[in-house]
Design a protein around this motif. Structure first.
Motif, PDB file in Angstrom:
ATOM      1  N   GLY A 105       0.809  -1.213   0.000  1.00  0.00           N
ATOM      2  CA  GLY A 105       0.000   0.000   0.000  1.00  0.00           C
ATOM      3  C   GLY A 105       0.839   1.258   0.000  1.00  0.00           C
ATOM      4  O   GLY A 105       0.526   2.231  -0.708  1.00  0.00           O
ATOM      5  N   ALA A 106       1.930   1.262   0.786  1.00  0.00           N
ATOM      6  CA  ALA A 106       2.807   2.432   0.819  1.00  0.00           C
ATOM      7  C   ALA A 106       3.509   2.630  -0.518  1.00  0.00           C
ATOM      8  O   ALA A 106       3.620   3.764  -1.022  1.00  0.00           O
ATOM      9  CB  ALA A 106       3.823   2.274   1.938  1.00  0.00           C
ATOM     10  N   ALA A 107       3.987   1.542  -1.115  1.00  0.00           N
ATOM     11  CA  ALA A 107       4.662   1.656  -2.405  1.00  0.00           C
ATOM     12  C   ALA A 107       3.708   2.166  -3.485  1.00  0.00           C
ATOM     13  O   ALA A 107       4.078   3.003  -4.318  1.00  0.00           O
ATOM     14  CB  ALA A 107       5.236   0.296  -2.804  1.00  0.00           C
ATOM     15  N   TRP A 108       2.465   1.688  -3.455  1.00  0.00           N
ATOM     16  CA  TRP A 108       1.484   2.144  -4.433  1.00  0.00           C
ATOM     17  C   TRP A 108       1.159   3.623  -4.237  1.00  0.00           C
ATOM     18  O   TRP A 108       1.066   4.389  -5.205  1.00  0.00           O
ATOM     19  CB  TRP A 108       0.217   1.311  -4.322  1.00  0.00           C
ATOM     20  CG  TRP A 108      -0.884   1.736  -5.269  1.00  0.00           C
ATOM     21  CD1 TRP A 108      -1.938   2.545  -4.977  1.00  0.00           C
ATOM     22  CD2 TRP A 108      -1.003   1.388  -6.649  1.00  0.00           C
ATOM     23  NE1 TRP A 108      -2.727   2.717  -6.088  1.00  0.00           N
ATOM     24  CE2 TRP A 108      -2.173   2.028  -7.136  1.00  0.00           C
ATOM     25  CE3 TRP A 108      -0.242   0.599  -7.514  1.00  0.00           C
ATOM     26  CZ2 TRP A 108      -2.588   1.885  -8.452  1.00  0.00           C
ATOM     27  CZ3 TRP A 108      -0.665   0.469  -8.828  1.00  0.00           C
ATOM     28  CH2 TRP A 108      -1.828   1.111  -9.281  1.00  0.00           C
ATOM     29  N   SER A 109       1.013   4.039  -3.005  1.00  0.00           N
ATOM     30  CA  SER A 109       0.634   5.426  -2.720  1.00  0.00           C
ATOM     31  C   SER A 109       1.760   6.402  -3.028  1.00  0.00           C
ATOM     32  O   SER A 109       1.515   7.493  -3.558  1.00  0.00           O
ATOM     33  CB  SER A 109       0.220   5.567  -1.253  1.00  0.00           C
ATOM     34  OG  SER A 109      -0.903   4.759  -0.967  1.00  0.00           O
ATOM     35  N   PHE A 110       3.014   6.018  -2.692  1.00  0.00           N
ATOM     36  CA  PHE A 110       4.119   6.955  -2.823  1.00  0.00           C
ATOM     37  C   PHE A 110       4.815   6.896  -4.177  1.00  0.00           C
ATOM     38  O   PHE A 110       5.403   7.888  -4.624  1.00  0.00           O
ATOM     39  CB  PHE A 110       5.153   6.709  -1.722  1.00  0.00           C
ATOM     40  CG  PHE A 110       4.611   6.920  -0.334  1.00  0.00           C
ATOM     41  CD1 PHE A 110       3.635   7.872  -0.087  1.00  0.00           C
ATOM     42  CD2 PHE A 110       5.085   6.170   0.725  1.00  0.00           C
ATOM     43  CE1 PHE A 110       3.130   8.071   1.183  1.00  0.00           C
ATOM     44  CE2 PHE A 110       4.589   6.366   2.008  1.00  0.00           C
ATOM     45  CZ  PHE A 110       3.612   7.326   2.233  1.00  0.00           C
ATOM     46  N   LEU A 111       4.761   5.755  -4.841  1.00  0.00           N
ATOM     47  CA  LEU A 111       5.498   5.599  -6.088  1.00  0.00           C
ATOM     48  C   LEU A 111       4.617   5.656  -7.325  1.00  0.00           C
ATOM     49  O   LEU A 111       5.104   6.018  -8.406  1.00  0.00           O
ATOM     50  CB  LEU A 111       6.270   4.270  -6.083  1.00  0.00           C
ATOM     51  CG  LEU A 111       7.294   4.096  -4.960  1.00  0.00           C
ATOM     52  CD1 LEU A 111       7.955   2.725  -5.061  1.00  0.00           C
ATOM     53  CD2 LEU A 111       8.338   5.204  -4.997  1.00  0.00           C
ATOM     54  N   VAL A 112       3.347   5.289  -7.190  1.00  0.00           N
ATOM     55  CA  VAL A 112       2.458   5.241  -8.355  1.00  0.00           C
ATOM     56  C   VAL A 112       1.497   6.423  -8.362  1.00  0.00           C
ATOM     57  O   VAL A 112       1.387   7.146  -9.359  1.00  0.00           O
ATOM     58  CB  VAL A 112       1.683   3.905  -8.384  1.00  0.00           C
ATOM     59  CG1 VAL A 112       0.729   3.871  -9.574  1.00  0.00           C
ATOM     60  CG2 VAL A 112       2.652   2.722  -8.438  1.00  0.00           C
ATOM     61  N   LEU A 113       0.806   6.615  -7.271  1.00  0.00           N
ATOM     62  CA  LEU A 113      -0.167   7.705  -7.192  1.00  0.00           C
ATOM     63  C   LEU A 113       0.518   9.042  -6.946  1.00  0.00           C
ATOM     64  O   LEU A 113       1.620   9.097  -6.394  1.00  0.00           O
ATOM     65  CB  LEU A 113      -1.178   7.421  -6.068  1.00  0.00           C
ATOM     66  CG  LEU A 113      -1.991   6.126  -6.189  1.00  0.00           C
ATOM     67  CD1 LEU A 113      -2.926   6.004  -5.001  1.00  0.00           C
ATOM     68  CD2 LEU A 113      -2.762   6.086  -7.495  1.00  0.00           C
ATOM     69  N   ASP A 114      -0.143  10.096  -7.348  1.00  0.00           N
ATOM     70  CA  ASP A 114       0.346  11.440  -7.077  1.00  0.00           C
ATOM     71  C   ASP A 114       0.014  11.821  -5.633  1.00  0.00           C
ATOM     72  O   ASP A 114      -1.107  11.588  -5.157  1.00  0.00           O
ATOM     73  CB  ASP A 114      -0.277  12.458  -8.031  1.00  0.00           C
ATOM     74  CG  ASP A 114       0.177  12.247  -9.469  1.00  0.00           C
ATOM     75  OD1 ASP A 114       1.317  11.760  -9.645  1.00  0.00           O
ATOM     76  OD2 ASP A 114      -0.604  12.548 -10.395  1.00  0.00           O
ATOM     77  N   ILE A 115       0.997  12.395  -4.954  1.00  0.00           N
ATOM     78  CA  ILE A 115       0.768  12.854  -3.591  1.00  0.00           C
ATOM     79  C   ILE A 115       0.129  14.239  -3.656  1.00  0.00           C
ATOM     80  O   ILE A 115       0.736  15.194  -4.139  1.00  0.00           O
ATOM     81  CB  ILE A 115       2.086  12.913  -2.800  1.00  0.00           C
ATOM     82  CG1 ILE A 115       2.710  11.516  -2.722  1.00  0.00           C
ATOM     83  CG2 ILE A 115       1.856  13.470  -1.399  1.00  0.00           C
ATOM     84  CD1 ILE A 115       4.043  11.474  -2.010  1.00  0.00           C
ATOM     85  N   PRO A 116      -1.119  14.372  -3.200  1.00  0.00           N
ATOM     86  CA  PRO A 116      -1.798  15.671  -3.315  1.00  0.00           C
ATOM     87  C   PRO A 116      -1.201  16.696  -2.371  1.00  0.00           C
ATOM     88  O   PRO A 116      -0.743  16.392  -1.275  1.00  0.00           O
ATOM     89  CB  PRO A 116      -3.250  15.331  -2.941  1.00  0.00           C
ATOM     90  CG  PRO A 116      -3.130  14.159  -2.025  1.00  0.00           C
ATOM     91  CD  PRO A 116      -1.951  13.363  -2.512  1.00  0.00           C
ATOM     92  N   ALA A 117      -1.211  17.931  -2.820  1.00  0.00           N
ATOM     93  CA  ALA A 117      -0.753  19.049  -1.997  1.00  0.00           C
ATOM     94  C   ALA A 117      -1.880  20.069  -1.919  1.00  0.00           C
ATOM     95  O   ALA A 117      -2.351  20.574  -2.934  1.00  0.00           O
ATOM     96  CB  ALA A 117       0.493  19.681  -2.592  1.00  0.00           C
ATOM     97  N   ALA A 118      -2.332  20.354  -0.698  1.00  0.00           N
ATOM     98  CA  ALA A 118      -3.432  21.299  -0.487  1.00  0.00           C
ATOM     99  C   ALA A 118      -2.885  22.573   0.135  1.00  0.00           C
ATOM    100  O   ALA A 118      -1.868  22.567   0.828  1.00  0.00           O
ATOM    101  CB  ALA A 118      -4.498  20.678   0.424  1.00  0.00           C
ATOM    102  N   PRO A 119      -3.551  23.698  -0.102  1.00  0.00           N
ATOM    103  CA  PRO A 119      -3.056  24.970   0.454  1.00  0.00           C
ATOM    104  C   PRO A 119      -3.265  25.092   1.958  1.00  0.00           C
ATOM    105  O   PRO A 119      -2.646  25.941   2.585  1.00  0.00           O
ATOM    106  CB  PRO A 119      -3.879  26.017  -0.310  1.00  0.00           C
ATOM    107  CG  PRO A 119      -5.135  25.298  -0.709  1.00  0.00           C
ATOM    108  CD  PRO A 119      -4.722  23.883  -0.963  1.00  0.00           C
ATOM    109  N   VAL A 120      -4.124  24.279   2.541  1.00  0.00           N
ATOM    110  CA  VAL A 120      -4.421  24.371   3.964  1.00  0.00           C
ATOM    111  C   VAL A 120      -3.657  23.278   4.706  1.00  0.00           C
ATOM    112  O   VAL A 120      -3.605  22.124   4.264  1.00  0.00           O
ATOM    113  CB  VAL A 120      -5.941  24.235   4.220  1.00  0.00           C
ATOM    114  CG1 VAL A 120      -6.252  24.366   5.713  1.00  0.00           C
ATOM    115  CG2 VAL A 120      -6.700  25.281   3.430  1.00  0.00           C
ATOM    116  N   PHE A 121      -3.067  23.631   5.863  1.00  0.00           N
ATOM    117  CA  PHE A 121      -2.232  22.698   6.614  1.00  0.00           C
ATOM    118  C   PHE A 121      -3.001  21.447   7.025  1.00  0.00           C
ATOM    119  O   PHE A 121      -2.513  20.328   6.881  1.00  0.00           O
ATOM    120  CB  PHE A 121      -1.668  23.403   7.849  1.00  0.00           C
ATOM    121  CG  PHE A 121      -0.953  22.467   8.798  1.00  0.00           C
ATOM    122  CD1 PHE A 121       0.331  22.021   8.523  1.00  0.00           C
ATOM    123  CD2 PHE A 121      -1.579  22.018   9.954  1.00  0.00           C
ATOM    124  CE1 PHE A 121       0.979  21.152   9.387  1.00  0.00           C
ATOM    125  CE2 PHE A 121      -0.937  21.153  10.816  1.00  0.00           C
ATOM    126  CZ  PHE A 121       0.347  20.726  10.537  1.00  0.00           C
TER     127      PHE A 121
END
Length: 229
Positions: A105-121
């Motif tokens: 799951g970690a490999a799929w999330s970090f290496l395949v999917l895009d890590i979203p970046a939001a303007p709010v902390f």
């Protein structure tokens, strides 16, 4: 003292885990000696896998035996000690079983999917926590092995440390085999062969330190002493 505890579970294939919990429940403090061990680890996959399967099966047996009275045992141990026992005995098996799923799951999330970046902390909090937990977990796999290599002066083993995540995949395989064996052959004891000094660093070290004899060098002093040995 052992007689006062009425012995231990004779069917448990990891008897030290069962006896350790019995000692803790009786009010004794269980610790370890700050000294190195020269016990040899299996050098081949088959014996190593059998040994880990036995250890993990014994941890499951210990969990089942002492989990029959969870509230009473928790009162005997205390809050922090109960958490430590849960993390060390059933937690070791549970983490090994879940490790491949979590790693995939970690490999799929970090290496395949895009890590979203939001303007709010706060919107980034869950992603940040996931990355932090993954990083600290990876460090927990690698750093103790590096520290051990540095303290023992075994720098040549440090190059194998990055393979620790793969090593724990094999530990997970042993955990799943332990569950299968617990059902199909609960009393099977996978024996580990010891005394193979040629596969241990301590054995090589002792042989280097020991003076060579005539038999070691192949020069028989006569009388057939080398042949009879």
């Amino acid at each position: 003292m052992v007689r006062a505890l009425h012995g231990w579970d004779a069917h448990n294939v990891t008897e030290d885990a069962d006896l350790g919990l019995r000692l803790a429940l009786a009010g004794y403090t269980v610790g370890d000696l700050p000294s190195p061990t020269f016990e040899e680890a299996p050098a081949r996959l088959g014996p190593w896998l059998g040994q880990r399967t036995r250890w993990l099966k014994g941890l499951v047996q210990t969990s089942l035996t002492h989990g029959r009275r969870p509230l009473a045992n928790a009162r005997s141990l205390g809050g922090l000690e109960t958490l430590c026992a849960a993390a060390l005995v059933p937690g070791t098996v549970a983490s090994a079983l879940a490790y491949p799923v979590c790693l995939a799951g970690a490999a799929w999330s970090f290496l395949v999917l895009d890590i979203p970046a939001a303007p709010v902390f706060l919107d980034n909090l869950s992603t940040g926590l996931a990355i932090t937990l993954f990083g600290t977990g990876l460090a927990a796999l690698v750093l103790p092995a590096l520290v051990g290599c540095a303290r023992r002066g075994w720098g040549d083993l440090a190059q194998s440390v990055p393979w620790m995540p793969v090593y724990f995949l094999l530990v997970s395989l042993a955990a799943w085999l332990a569950l299968i064996e617990l059902v199909r052959a609960p009393l099977r004891w996978n024996k580990t062969r010891h005394g193979l000094a040629r596969t241990s660093r301590s054995g090589r070290r002792r042989r280097r330190a020991a003076p060579a004899t005539a038999c070691d060098t192949g020069r028989d002093p006569g009388g057939g002493e080398c042949a009879s040995a």
